[in-house]
Design a protein around this motif. Structure first.
Motif, PDB file in Angstrom:
ATOM      1  N   HIS A 127      37.516  34.787  28.592  1.00 12.21           N
ATOM      2  CA  HIS A 127      38.812  35.177  29.156  1.00 12.21           C
ATOM      3  C   HIS A 127      39.405  34.018  29.956  1.00 12.21           C
ATOM      4  CE1 HIS A 127      38.943  39.291  27.922  1.00 12.21           C
ATOM      5  NE2 HIS A 127      37.965  39.712  28.697  1.00 12.21           N
ATOM      6  N   TYR A 128      38.581  33.407  30.785  1.00 12.24           N
ATOM      7  CA  TYR A 128      39.075  32.321  31.629  1.00 12.24           C
ATOM      8  C   TYR A 128      39.548  31.137  30.789  1.00 12.24           C
ATOM      9  CZ  TYR A 128      38.411  33.721  36.484  1.00 12.24           C
ATOM     10  OH  TYR A 128      38.550  34.306  37.716  1.00 12.24           O
ATOM     11  N   TRP A 129      38.823  30.817  29.738  1.00 13.65           N
ATOM     12  CA  TRP A 129      39.280  29.706  28.896  1.00 13.65           C
ATOM     13  C   TRP A 129      40.613  30.051  28.243  1.00 13.65           C
ATOM     14  CZ3 TRP A 129      38.919  24.820  28.578  1.00 13.65           C
ATOM     15  CH2 TRP A 129      39.425  24.157  27.454  1.00 13.65           C
ATOM     16  N   ASP A 130      40.773  31.289  27.807  1.00 24.72           N
ATOM     17  CA  ASP A 130      42.024  31.722  27.205  1.00 24.72           C
ATOM     18  C   ASP A 130      43.164  31.687  28.218  1.00 24.72           C
ATOM     19  OD1 ASP A 130      43.248  32.948  24.729  1.00 24.72           O
ATOM     20  OD2 ASP A 130      43.721  34.531  26.168  1.00 24.72           O
ATOM     21  N   MET A 131      42.891  32.125  29.450  1.00 23.56           N
ATOM     22  CA  MET A 131      43.908  32.077  30.494  1.00 23.56           C
ATOM     23  C   MET A 131      44.280  30.638  30.818  1.00 23.56           C
ATOM     24  SD  MET A 131      42.319  35.040  32.979  1.00 23.56           S
ATOM     25  CE  MET A 131      43.570  34.895  34.277  1.00 23.56           C
ATOM     26  N   TYR A 132      43.270  29.770  30.877  1.00 31.81           N
ATOM     27  CA  TYR A 132      43.509  28.367  31.203  1.00 31.81           C
ATOM     28  C   TYR A 132      44.380  27.692  30.146  1.00 31.81           C
ATOM     29  CZ  TYR A 132      42.655  23.379  31.826  1.00 31.81           C
ATOM     30  OH  TYR A 132      42.830  22.030  31.971  1.00 31.81           O
ATOM     31  N   THR A 133      44.113  27.979  28.896  1.00 29.93           N
ATOM     32  CA  THR A 133      44.845  27.299  27.832  1.00 29.93           C
ATOM     33  C   THR A 133      46.224  27.892  27.598  1.00 29.93           C
ATOM     34  OG1 THR A 133      43.700  28.683  26.196  1.00 29.93           O
ATOM     35  CG2 THR A 133      42.764  26.505  26.654  1.00 29.93           C
ATOM     36  N   LYS A 134      46.347  29.232  27.665  1.00 29.81           N
ATOM     37  CA  LYS A 134      47.637  29.872  27.365  1.00 29.81           C
ATOM     38  C   LYS A 134      48.554  29.969  28.585  1.00 29.81           C
ATOM     39  CE  LYS A 134      45.897  32.670  23.533  1.00 29.81           C
ATOM     40  NZ  LYS A 134      45.628  34.054  23.054  1.00 29.81           N
ATOM     41  N   ARG A 135      47.990  30.237  29.755  1.00 37.14           N
ATOM     42  CA  ARG A 135      48.756  30.329  31.000  1.00 37.14           C
ATOM     43  C   ARG A 135      49.937  31.291  30.870  1.00 37.14           C
ATOM     44  NH1 ARG A 135      48.081  24.382  33.762  1.00 37.14           N
ATOM     45  NH2 ARG A 135      46.015  23.995  32.887  1.00 37.14           N
ATOM     46  N   ASP A 136      49.706  32.411  30.203  1.00 34.32           N
ATOM     47  CA  ASP A 136      50.774  33.347  29.889  1.00 34.32           C
ATOM     48  C   ASP A 136      50.699  34.645  30.684  1.00 34.32           C
ATOM     49  OD1 ASP A 136      48.484  34.334  28.732  1.00 34.32           O
ATOM     50  OD2 ASP A 136      49.347  34.642  26.737  1.00 34.32           O
ATOM     51  N   ARG A 137      49.788  34.754  31.655  1.00 35.30           N
ATOM     52  CA  ARG A 137      49.657  35.964  32.436  1.00 35.30           C
ATOM     53  C   ARG A 137      49.080  35.646  33.800  1.00 35.30           C
ATOM     54  NH1 ARG A 137      46.059  35.133  28.511  1.00 35.30           N
ATOM     55  NH2 ARG A 137      43.875  35.785  28.643  1.00 35.30           N
ATOM     56  N   VAL A 138      49.447  36.450  34.770  1.00 32.98           N
ATOM     57  CA  VAL A 138      48.905  36.260  36.116  1.00 32.98           C
ATOM     58  C   VAL A 138      47.506  36.848  36.208  1.00 32.98           C
ATOM     59  CG1 VAL A 138      49.302  36.629  38.580  1.00 32.98           C
ATOM     60  CG2 VAL A 138      51.243  36.505  37.014  1.00 32.98           C
ATOM     61  N   GLU A 139      47.290  37.974  35.533  1.00 36.30           N
ATOM     62  CA  GLU A 139      46.046  38.712  35.721  1.00 36.30           C
ATOM     63  C   GLU A 139      45.500  39.207  34.393  1.00 36.30           C
ATOM     64  OE1 GLU A 139      44.334  42.023  38.883  1.00 36.30           O
ATOM     65  OE2 GLU A 139      46.476  41.954  38.470  1.00 36.30           O
ATOM     66  N   GLN A 140      44.179  39.131  34.266  1.00 35.87           N
ATOM     67  CA  GLN A 140      43.461  39.677  33.125  1.00 35.87           C
ATOM     68  C   GLN A 140      42.447  40.676  33.656  1.00 35.87           C
ATOM     69  OE1 GLN A 140      43.434  38.923  29.564  1.00 35.87           O
ATOM     70  NE2 GLN A 140      42.134  40.744  29.579  1.00 35.87           N
TER      71      GLN A 140
END
Length: 246
Positions: free
Chosen positions: A220-233
Motif C-alpha cells: 500500500h505504501y509503495w502504491d501511495m508513494y508512487t501514485k500520490r493520489d490520495r491522502v489516506e488508505q
C-alpha cells in the motif's frame, strides 16, 4: 545517488516490510528505533536480501532530538527522500475512555503527535527545494473511527491525522506528498501481535480484529508513494468503501 527512506519506529512487522519493499526499488534505508540490538539484526537481515541499511538508535518520544537524528541520517546517506513514521509498540496500550486521564494522554502526545511534526519540519526545507519527498504516517483505525474501550492512542492519533490532512493540502502542487495508512488490524510478526502482555479488556476488544500481513501494508505504501493520489488508505477498507467499490 540512490534514494533513501527513513523508517521511524522500525520493527519486525511493518517497518522491515516497508524497508524491504522500498529497498527492492533501489532505496537505501535508515532504520530508527530505540533498541540498537534489534535494529542491527534487521540491518543484517536486509543486507542478506541486497538492501543497504543502517541503524539509528533514538528515543522518538523526545521531539527535541529530531534535528540531530535527521542530521545523522543525512550525514550517513547524503539525503532523505521518504519517511515512514509508525513507532507503535506494546508500550502504547489502549485505555478505555471512562478511565482516560490527562497523564495518559500527556505520555502519548510526544511520540504520536509532536515528534512526527518535528520530523516534517526537519526534512521539509530539503524536500521543497528539491521538489520531491514523501511523508508516510501510520495510524491505527481508532484515529479515524472511535472504538469503545480502545481509547488513549486514538485521540492523539486523531490529532496527528488532522495535521496530516492539512499538510497534504498545503503541499499540493509542490512535488512533496503526505499520506497516511490507517490500519484496522493486528500486524503479523509485529511486537504487538507477538506480545502476550495485552490487558484483558484489550484482548476482548481485539478478539475479532482481522490480521494483516505487513508485506501487504508495505505494498500500500509503495502504491501511495508512487501514485500520490490520495491522502489516506484504509486496510482493510471500511465496509461502506467496499460496497461502493463493488
Amino acid at each position: 545517488m540512490s534514494k533513501v527512506i527513513a523508517v521511524f519506529g522500525a520493527g519486525t512487522g511493518l517497518g522491515v516490510s516497508v524497508a524491504r519493499r522500498f529497498g527492492r526499488e533501489g532505496f537505501r534505508v535508515a532504520l530508527v528505533a530505540r533498541r540498537k540490538d534489534r535494529l542491527d539484526a534487521l540491518v543484517e537481515r536486509l543486507a542478506g536480501e541486497g538492501v543497504e541499511a543502517a541503524a539509528f538508535s533514538a528515543d522518538l518520544s523526545i521531539p527535541a532530538e529530531v534535528p540531530a537524528l535527521v542530521a545523522a541520517i543525512r550525514d550517513r546517506f547524503g539525503r532523505i527522500d521518504a519517511i515512514e513514521y509508525g513507532p507503535i509498540s506494546g508500550d502504547q496500550g489502549f485505555t478505555a475512555a471512562t478511565r482516560l486521564d490527562a497523564a495518559t494522554l500527556e505520555s502519548l502526545i510526544p511520540l504520536l503527535l509532536l515528534t512526527p511534526v518535528e520530523v516534517v519540519r526537519a526534512v521539509l526545507p530539503e524536500w521543497t527545494e528539491r521538489g520531491d519527498g514523501a511523508f508516510l504516517l501510520t495510524h491505527g483505525y481508532s484515529a479515524a473511527q472511535p472504538i469503545p474501550h480502545l481509547s488513549g492512542v486514538g485521540p492523539v492519533m486523531a490529532a496527528a491525522r488532522n495535521y496530516l490532512y492539512s499538510l497534504n493540502g498545503e503541499l499540493a502542487d509542490t512535488g512533496v506528498y503526505a499520506g497516511t495508512l490507517t490500519i484496522g488490524a493486528l500486524i503479523e510478526r509485529s511486537e504487538i501481535a507477538e506480545s502476550a502482555a495485552l490487558a484483558s479488556a484489550d484482548a476482548e476488544a481485539l478478539a475479532n480484529f482481522p490480521v494483516a500481513d505487513p508485506d501487504d501494508l508495505a505494498e500500500h505504501y509503495w502504491d501511495m508513494y508512487t501514485k500520490r493520489d490520495r491522502v489516506e488508505q484504509f486496510h482493510p477498507e471500511p465496509p461502506a468503501a467496499r460496497a461502493t467499490a463493488g
